[in-house]
Design a protein around this motif. Structure first.
Motif, short mmCIF file in Angstrom:
data_model
loop_
_atom_site.label_atom_id
_atom_site.label_comp_id
_atom_site.label_asym_id
_atom_site.label_seq_id
_atom_site.Cartn_x
_atom_site.Cartn_y
_atom_site.Cartn_z
N ARG A 7 -0.72 6.66 -9.27
CA ARG A 7 0.73 6.50 -9.36
C ARG A 7 1.14 6.18 -10.80
N ILE A 8 1.29 7.25 -11.59
CA ILE A 8 1.60 7.04 -13.01
C ILE A 8 3.03 6.56 -13.22
N GLU A 9 3.81 6.46 -12.16
CA GLU A 9 5.14 5.87 -12.28
C GLU A 9 5.09 4.35 -12.37
N THR A 10 3.88 3.79 -12.20
CA THR A 10 3.68 2.34 -12.31
C THR A 10 2.79 2.03 -13.52
N SER A 11 2.89 0.80 -14.03
CA SER A 11 2.07 0.42 -15.18
C SER A 11 0.58 0.42 -14.82
N ASP A 12 0.26 -0.02 -13.61
CA ASP A 12 -1.14 0.00 -13.17
C ASP A 12 -1.67 1.43 -13.09
N GLY A 13 -0.85 2.32 -12.57
CA GLY A 13 -1.27 3.72 -12.47
C GLY A 13 -1.46 4.36 -13.83
N ARG A 14 -0.59 4.04 -14.78
CA ARG A 14 -0.74 4.60 -16.13
C ARG A 14 -2.01 4.08 -16.80
N ALA A 15 -2.30 2.79 -16.60
CA ALA A 15 -3.53 2.23 -17.17
C ALA A 15 -4.76 2.89 -16.55
N ARG A 16 -4.72 3.11 -15.25
CA ARG A 16 -5.83 3.77 -14.57
C ARG A 16 -6.02 5.19 -15.08
N TYR A 17 -4.92 5.88 -15.29
CA TYR A 17 -4.98 7.26 -15.80
C TYR A 17 -5.59 7.27 -17.20
N ALA A 18 -5.15 6.37 -18.07
CA ALA A 18 -5.64 6.34 -19.45
C ALA A 18 -7.14 6.03 -19.50
N ARG A 19 -7.60 5.14 -18.62
CA ARG A 19 -9.04 4.84 -18.59
C ARG A 19 -9.84 6.07 -18.19
N ALA A 20 -9.38 6.77 -17.17
CA ALA A 20 -10.08 7.98 -16.74
C ALA A 20 -10.02 9.05 -17.83
N GLN A 21 -8.89 9.16 -18.48
CA GLN A 21 -8.72 10.12 -19.57
C GLN A 21 -9.72 9.84 -20.70
N ALA A 22 -9.89 8.58 -21.05
CA ALA A 22 -10.85 8.21 -22.09
C ALA A 22 -12.28 8.56 -21.67
N GLY A 23 -12.59 8.34 -20.40
CA GLY A 23 -13.92 8.69 -19.90
C GLY A 23 -14.19 10.18 -19.97
N PHE A 24 -13.18 10.99 -19.65
CA PHE A 24 -13.36 12.44 -19.73
C PHE A 24 -13.53 12.88 -21.18
N ALA A 25 -12.80 12.26 -22.10
CA ALA A 25 -12.95 12.60 -23.51
C ALA A 25 -14.37 12.32 -23.99
N GLU A 26 -14.95 11.22 -23.50
CA GLU A 26 -16.33 10.88 -23.87
C GLU A 26 -17.31 11.89 -23.30
N ARG A 27 -17.11 12.29 -22.04
CA ARG A 27 -17.99 13.29 -21.43
C ARG A 27 -17.87 14.64 -22.13
N ALA A 28 -16.67 14.96 -22.60
CA ALA A 28 -16.43 16.27 -23.19
C ALA A 28 -17.06 16.42 -24.56
N ALA A 29 -17.20 15.31 -25.29
CA ALA A 29 -17.61 15.39 -26.70
C ALA A 29 -18.92 16.14 -26.92
N PRO A 30 -20.01 15.83 -26.19
CA PRO A 30 -21.25 16.58 -26.45
C PRO A 30 -21.17 18.04 -26.02
N LEU A 31 -20.37 18.34 -25.02
CA LEU A 31 -20.20 19.74 -24.62
C LEU A 31 -19.46 20.51 -25.70
N ARG A 32 -18.43 19.89 -26.25
CA ARG A 32 -17.68 20.52 -27.35
C ARG A 32 -18.60 20.75 -28.55
N ASP A 33 -19.41 19.74 -28.87
CA ASP A 33 -20.34 19.87 -30.00
C ASP A 33 -21.26 21.07 -29.81
N ARG A 34 -21.79 21.21 -28.61
CA ARG A 34 -22.73 22.31 -28.35
C ARG A 34 -22.02 23.67 -28.43
N LEU A 35 -20.79 23.76 -27.95
CA LEU A 35 -20.05 25.02 -28.03
C LEU A 35 -19.75 25.38 -29.49
N ILE A 36 -19.46 24.38 -30.31
CA ILE A 36 -19.24 24.63 -31.73
C ILE A 36 -20.50 25.20 -32.36
#
Length: 292
Positions: free
Chosen positions: A252-281
């Motif tokens: 529920r990104i319409e709430t502050s708790d939901g936005r915080a939850r979204y941002a945490r998950a977003q940061a986790g995906f960015a971390e997972r993506a980094a080595p895949l991006r490196d390999r594609l480069i």
């Protein structure tokens, strides 16, 4: 001329090909079943419709560059672009790939290198999906109800600043929503604007992986696909749609708790993506300047 760094005999490369097919069949099989039944899925269809890689293409195995395939059946790979005979086997040689793939590799290398150079920005909160249904009577997933209704959805959009940096999300904004975005992404500014916190930029690693095929090992394509699937789930759980009938609880990104939850998950995906991006480069660089 490229030389092999790994040799796989017939049983070895066939086992890897079978393992790859089994892995992605968890996605391609259900998709085919739904298509036969004529049952659209608002979350998973995106992976096979927005992305142009067909299920049969995802299931096909390529070893990537530098792997010598020997034994019965290896010569069949010579029917694919980039493969050549080498001694007693067959090898994918980046120097043998067609020019069109070099053009793609040049763009992928430029885009992903630019994306990698930036810090993740985590303040969009998935509002791109909300902007796609703002003040419209024809939402993209018309068969799925809006969780807050039309008026409630519009109120969320009007209460927050929209910070979408991804052109292929922004281009689906409604006419009323587009001016509310802090940016006006275009195809021409894609390299300038994409950043590693963006969920769509992370999902698109799958697109760049398959567009570089067969110069990308199929295991890496599958890694990018699985990440795209996980990101897609968050993307839609944070959307304005009520997906309870499909087994998805909302973020529920319409709430502050939901936005915080979204941002945490977003940061986790960015971390997972980094080595895949490196390999594609790295692989795009090999296409552009094949190792000798």
């Amino acid at each position: 001329m490229a030389e092999p760094t790994l040799v796989l005999d017939g049983p070895g490369w066939r086992a890897r090909a079978q393992a790859h097919r089994r892995r992605v069949a968890g996605w391609t099989g259900p998709h085919r079943d739904r298509r036969r039944r004529g049952e659209p899925h608002p979350v998973w269809d995106f992976l096979f419709t927005y992305y142009s890689h067909r299920p049969a293409q995802l299931e096909r195995w390529d070893p990537g560059p530098g792997v010598l395939l020997t034994g019965e059946g290896a010569e069949g790979f010579c029917d694919r672009p980039g493969y050549r005979r080498s001694g007693d086997g067959v090898l994918l040689d980046p120097a043998e790939l067609p020019q069109r793939l070099r053009t793609t590799a040049a763009f992928v290398h430029r885009l992903l290198s630019a994306t990698r150079s930036r810090e993740p920005r985590l303040g969009c909160f998935g509002l791109h999906e909300w902007a796609m249904v703002y003040r419209t009577e024809r939402p993209r997933h018309g068969s799925v109800p809006l969780r807050l209704g039309a008026a409630g959805t519009d109120a969320v959009v009007e209460s927050q600043r929209i910070n979408c940096s991804h052109f292929d999300a922004y281009r689906f904004f409604t006419d009323a929503a587009a001016p509310r975005n802090s940016l006006a992404p275009t195809r021409e500014t894609q390299v300038e604007l994409e950043q590693p916190g963006c969920l769509h930029a992370t999902m698109d690693l799958y697109k760049w992986a398959y567009k570089l095929a067969p110069a990308v090992p199929s295991e890496l394509v599958a890694d990018c696909f699985e990440l795209a699937a996980d990101v897609r789930e968050l993307d839609m759980r944070a959307s304005p749609y009520d997906l309870a009938a499909y087994g998805f609880s909302p973020v529920r990104i319409e709430t502050s708790d939901g936005r915080a939850r979204y941002a945490r998950a977003q940061a986790g995906f960015a971390e997972r993506a980094a080595p895949l991006r490196d390999r594609l480069i790295e692989l795009a660089a090999d296409v552009l300047d094949p190792p000798g």
